[in-house]
Design a protein around this motif. Structure first.
Motif, PDB file in Angstrom:
ATOM      1  N   VAL A  95       0.836  -1.204   0.000  1.00 12.90           N
ATOM      2  CA  VAL A  95       0.000   0.000   0.000  1.00 12.90           C
ATOM      3  C   VAL A  95       0.867   1.247   0.000  1.00 12.90           C
ATOM      4  O   VAL A  95       0.617   2.214  -0.740  1.00 12.90           O
ATOM      5  CB  VAL A  95      -0.944  -0.010   1.223  1.00 12.90           C
ATOM      6  N   GLU A  96       1.907   1.243   0.828  1.00  9.81           N
ATOM      7  CA  GLU A  96       2.800   2.396   0.900  1.00  9.81           C
ATOM      8  C   GLU A  96       3.532   2.601  -0.423  1.00  9.81           C
ATOM      9  O   GLU A  96       3.728   3.736  -0.871  1.00  9.81           O
ATOM     10  CB  GLU A  96       3.801   2.192   2.039  1.00  9.81           C
ATOM     11  N   ALA A  97       3.940   1.503  -1.060  1.00  8.90           N
ATOM     12  CA  ALA A  97       4.639   1.606  -2.342  1.00  8.90           C
ATOM     13  C   ALA A  97       3.723   2.184  -3.419  1.00  8.90           C
ATOM     14  O   ALA A  97       4.144   3.022  -4.232  1.00  8.90           O
ATOM     15  CB  ALA A  97       5.156   0.233  -2.760  1.00  8.90           C
ATOM     16  N   ALA A  98       2.462   1.747  -3.431  1.00 13.67           N
ATOM     17  CA  ALA A  98       1.513   2.268  -4.421  1.00 13.67           C
ATOM     18  C   ALA A  98       1.263   3.756  -4.208  1.00 13.67           C
ATOM     19  O   ALA A  98       1.225   4.543  -5.171  1.00 13.67           O
ATOM     20  CB  ALA A  98       0.198   1.488  -4.341  1.00 13.67           C
ATOM     21  N   ALA A  99       1.097   4.156  -2.942  1.00  9.99           N
ATOM     22  CA  ALA A  99       0.892   5.579  -2.649  1.00  9.99           C
ATOM     23  C   ALA A  99       2.122   6.390  -3.033  1.00  9.99           C
ATOM     24  O   ALA A  99       2.015   7.490  -3.592  1.00  9.99           O
ATOM     25  CB  ALA A  99       0.576   5.760  -1.162  1.00  9.99           C
ATOM     26  N   ALA A 100       3.311   5.838  -2.744  1.00  7.36           N
ATOM     27  CA  ALA A 100       4.550   6.543  -3.082  1.00  7.36           C
ATOM     28  C   ALA A 100       4.714   6.682  -4.586  1.00  7.36           C
ATOM     29  O   ALA A 100       5.220   7.704  -5.073  1.00  7.36           O
ATOM     30  CB  ALA A 100       5.744   5.796  -2.490  1.00  7.36           C
ATOM     31  N   LEU A 101       4.301   5.671  -5.337  1.00  9.56           N
ATOM     32  CA  LEU A 101       4.411   5.742  -6.795  1.00  9.56           C
ATOM     33  C   LEU A 101       3.531   6.864  -7.343  1.00  9.56           C
ATOM     34  O   LEU A 101       3.953   7.622  -8.235  1.00  9.56           O
ATOM     35  CB  LEU A 101       4.018   4.405  -7.408  1.00  9.56           C
ATOM     36  N   MET A 102       2.319   6.989  -6.804  1.00 10.93           N
ATOM     37  CA  MET A 102       1.435   8.071  -7.254  1.00 10.93           C
ATOM     38  C   MET A 102       2.011   9.438  -6.896  1.00 10.93           C
ATOM     39  O   MET A 102       2.010  10.365  -7.721  1.00 10.93           O
ATOM     40  CB  MET A 102       0.045   7.891  -6.634  1.00 10.93           C
ATOM     41  N   MET A 103       2.526   9.565  -5.663  1.00 12.32           N
ATOM     42  CA  MET A 103       3.134  10.837  -5.268  1.00 12.32           C
ATOM     43  C   MET A 103       4.395  11.110  -6.073  1.00 12.32           C
ATOM     44  O   MET A 103       4.679  12.254  -6.450  1.00 12.32           O
ATOM     45  CB  MET A 103       3.448  10.812  -3.768  1.00 12.32           C
ATOM     46  N   GLY A 104       5.167  10.046  -6.359  1.00 13.21           N
ATOM     47  CA  GLY A 104       6.387  10.209  -7.131  1.00 13.21           C
ATOM     48  C   GLY A 104       6.122  10.675  -8.546  1.00 13.21           C
ATOM     49  O   GLY A 104       6.838  11.539  -9.074  1.00 13.21           O
ATOM     50  N   VAL A 105       5.081  10.117  -9.174  1.00 10.42           N
ATOM     51  CA  VAL A 105       4.733  10.531 -10.535  1.00 10.42           C
ATOM     52  C   VAL A 105       4.328  12.001 -10.554  1.00 10.42           C
ATOM     53  O   VAL A 105       4.752  12.773 -11.427  1.00 10.42           O
ATOM     54  CB  VAL A 105       3.607   9.640 -11.090  1.00 10.42           C
ATOM     55  N   LEU A 106       3.505  12.406  -9.581  1.00 10.34           N
ATOM     56  CA  LEU A 106       3.071  13.803  -9.532  1.00 10.34           C
ATOM     57  C   LEU A 106       4.254  14.741  -9.296  1.00 10.34           C
ATOM     58  O   LEU A 106       4.409  15.755  -9.996  1.00 10.34           O
ATOM     59  CB  LEU A 106       2.029  13.979  -8.427  1.00 10.34           C
ATOM     60  N   CYS A 107       5.102  14.398  -8.310  1.00 15.09           N
ATOM     61  CA  CYS A 107       6.280  15.235  -8.047  1.00 15.09           C
ATOM     62  C   CYS A 107       7.224  15.230  -9.244  1.00 15.09           C
ATOM     63  O   CYS A 107       7.834  16.256  -9.583  1.00 15.09           O
ATOM     64  CB  CYS A 107       7.011  14.737  -6.801  1.00 15.09           C
ATOM     65  N   GLY A 108       7.348  14.067  -9.907  1.00 15.14           N
ATOM     66  CA  GLY A 108       8.211  13.979 -11.078  1.00 15.14           C
ATOM     67  C   GLY A 108       7.752  14.885 -12.199  1.00 15.14           C
ATOM     68  O   GLY A 108       8.571  15.526 -12.876  1.00 15.14           O
ATOM     69  N   VAL A 109       6.434  14.952 -12.410  1.00 14.80           N
ATOM     70  CA  VAL A 109       5.898  15.842 -13.444  1.00 14.80           C
ATOM     71  C   VAL A 109       6.218  17.298 -13.114  1.00 14.80           C
ATOM     72  O   VAL A 109       6.645  18.078 -13.988  1.00 14.80           O
ATOM     73  CB  VAL A 109       4.377  15.633 -13.584  1.00 14.80           C
ATOM     74  N   LEU A 110       6.033  17.679 -11.854  1.00 11.82           N
ATOM     75  CA  LEU A 110       6.299  19.061 -11.454  1.00 11.82           C
ATOM     76  C   LEU A 110       7.775  19.415 -11.621  1.00 11.82           C
ATOM     77  O   LEU A 110       8.116  20.510 -12.102  1.00 11.82           O
ATOM     78  CB  LEU A 110       5.863  19.270  -9.999  1.00 11.82           C
ATOM     79  N   VAL A 111       8.660  18.503 -11.229  1.00  7.30           N
ATOM     80  CA  VAL A 111      10.096  18.764 -11.372  1.00  7.30           C
ATOM     81  C   VAL A 111      10.482  18.796 -12.848  1.00  7.30           C
ATOM     82  O   VAL A 111      11.310  19.621 -13.271  1.00  7.30           O
ATOM     83  CB  VAL A 111      10.911  17.697 -10.613  1.00  7.30           C
ATOM     84  N   ALA A 112       9.887  17.917 -13.657  1.00  4.30           N
ATOM     85  CA  ALA A 112      10.192  17.901 -15.089  1.00  4.30           C
ATOM     86  C   ALA A 112       9.768  19.204 -15.755  1.00  4.30           C
ATOM     87  O   ALA A 112      10.499  19.762 -16.596  1.00  4.30           O
ATOM     88  CB  ALA A 112       9.498  16.714 -15.749  1.00  4.30           C
ATOM     89  N   VAL A 113       8.585  19.703 -15.395  1.00  5.54           N
ATOM     90  CA  VAL A 113       8.119  20.982 -15.951  1.00  5.54           C
ATOM     91  C   VAL A 113       9.063  22.106 -15.543  1.00  5.54           C
ATOM     92  O   VAL A 113       9.407  22.983 -16.353  1.00  5.54           O
ATOM     93  CB  VAL A 113       6.679  21.271 -15.485  1.00  5.54           C
ATOM     94  N   THR A 114       9.500  22.081 -14.279  1.00  2.00           N
ATOM     95  CA  THR A 114      10.454  23.094 -13.817  1.00  2.00           C
ATOM     96  C   THR A 114      11.752  23.023 -14.612  1.00  2.00           C
ATOM     97  O   THR A 114      12.337  24.055 -14.983  1.00  2.00           O
ATOM     98  CB  THR A 114      10.753  22.890 -12.317  1.00  2.00           C
ATOM     99  N   SER A 115      12.200  21.803 -14.892  1.00  2.00           N
ATOM    100  CA  SER A 115      13.422  21.626 -15.679  1.00  2.00           C
ATOM    101  C   SER A 115      13.266  22.183 -17.088  1.00  2.00           C
ATOM    102  O   SER A 115      14.181  22.817 -17.627  1.00  2.00           O
ATOM    103  CB  SER A 115      13.786  20.144 -15.734  1.00  2.00           C
TER     104      SER A 115
END
Length: 342
Positions: A250-270
């Motif tokens: 459960v924690e891994a699934a939640a982390a994957l969703m948060m990671g994808v969202l944070c990854g998109v934000l960091v990618a846009v910033t880049s």
């Protein structure tokens, strides 16, 4: 008066650790018995006596005392209001009631509240004299305040510290308690430096990676500590391996969703920074994968320490941080090398 419903009690009895502040004496949470009357009084006399007093909170129960102030019975508010005025207290009181003594701990009193579904709990001394009482609302407030302090203690313990312990420690005792975890962090820092040295050429050619490095490490550390706190606070000692593995999934699934969202934000910033599509892809992949990795480590480390019969509350935090830092750094540089270097 106040009516109490079944929903006012918790669905399950709370689990209390042996170090919980609720292990203190019940005397820490009682109030004066403001509704005690003599068993030889009439209902009318008892009500007149109660009207002359300043009673805090709702009237939920009246305690019947003998001439030596020993608790001998309990009268419900219903009996007090609807019985004939000339009826003696001894005639309507019940001798079948629950009490605790001054030697009872607060944890034990809370367990009694839960099991008996009480709204008030009298406290007596060793000779049976009424000392005070604990009422549901007042005790709930006390329990909540203590639970908050217990949560703070667990958070600091997860970081390798003991709240309040320094007040009674010598300098050497403080050194022995804290230095092992500082050494753990020191070792992790040295490993991170070695990983950075291994990818020195990559950093020289793609300077943008250095700019986002603190962000990647911070995200990994944050989610690792969140996972550790959730795992340690879930009473893993009483759970089976299957339940522990489900928690990690459960924690891994939640982390994957948060990671994808944070990854998109960091990618846009880049991209806005002018790093190009390849750099944005690197940031997205690195943030997503490193956060997923850190969350799995944060959930797994307490379980492994429990299996090794070590205290996860103390050791899990520093160990998970080291693994999250070194793993996130290795993932970040490896993906950068694969995507950005020809």
């Amino acid at each position: 008066m106040m009516e109490y419903s079944e929903s006012m009690w918790p669905a399950a009895s709370p689990r209390l650790s042996k170090d919980s502040p609720l292990g203190e004496s019940v005397l820490m949470g009682i109030r004066a018995a403001q509704t005690a009357v003599n068993l030889n009084q009439t209902i009318h006399e008892a009500l007149e006596d109660l009207r002359m007093r300043t009673i805090d909170g709702p009237l939920v129960s009246v305690y019947a005392l003998d001439d030596d102030d020993r608790l001998v019975g309990q009268v419900s508010a219903r009996e007090l209001l609807f019985s004939p005025p000339k009826t003696l207290i001894r005639e309507v009181m019940t001798s079948d009631f629950t009490v605790v003594t001054i030697n009872t701990s607060m944890a034990e009193a809370l367990e009694v509240f839960h099991q008996k579904r009480l709204v008030a709990l009298p406290v007596i001394d060793d000779e049976g004299r009424l000392v005070g009482s604990i009422e549901l609302e007042q005790y709930a407030r006390e329990s909540l305040a203590r639970a908050e302090r217990e949560h703070v203690r667990q958070v600091f313990q997860t970081l390798g510290l003991a709240v309040g312990a320094s007040e009674h420690m010598t300098a050497m005792e403080s050194f022995r308690m804290r230095m092992p975890w500082l050494c753990c962090n020191l070792g992790g820092g040295i490993l991170c430096a070695l990983i950075g040295w291994m990818f020195e050429d990559l950093l020289q050619q793609v300077v943008l990676l250095a700019f986002f490095l603190p962000l990647v490490l911070t995200l990994g550390e944050s989610i690792a500590m969140q996972s550790v706190s959730l795992a340690v606070g879930s009473d893993s000692s009483s759970r089976s391996l299957a339940h522990a593995m489900r928690g990690i999934r459960v924690e891994a699934a939640a982390a994957l969703m948060m990671g994808v969202l944070c990854g998109v934000l960091v990618a846009v910033t880049s991209l806005l920074w002018g790093g190009g599509a390849s750099a944005a892809m690197t940031m997205f992949a690195a943030v997503s994968v490193s956060m997923f990795f850190a969350a799995v480590c944060g959930g797994a480390v307490p379980m492994i320490l429990q299996w090794l019969r070590l205290n996860p509350s103390v050791a899990a935090g520093p160990i998970a941080l080291v693994i999250a830092d070194t793993g996130s750094l290795a993932i970040y540089f490896t993906l950068g090398l694969l995507i950005l270097m020809p």
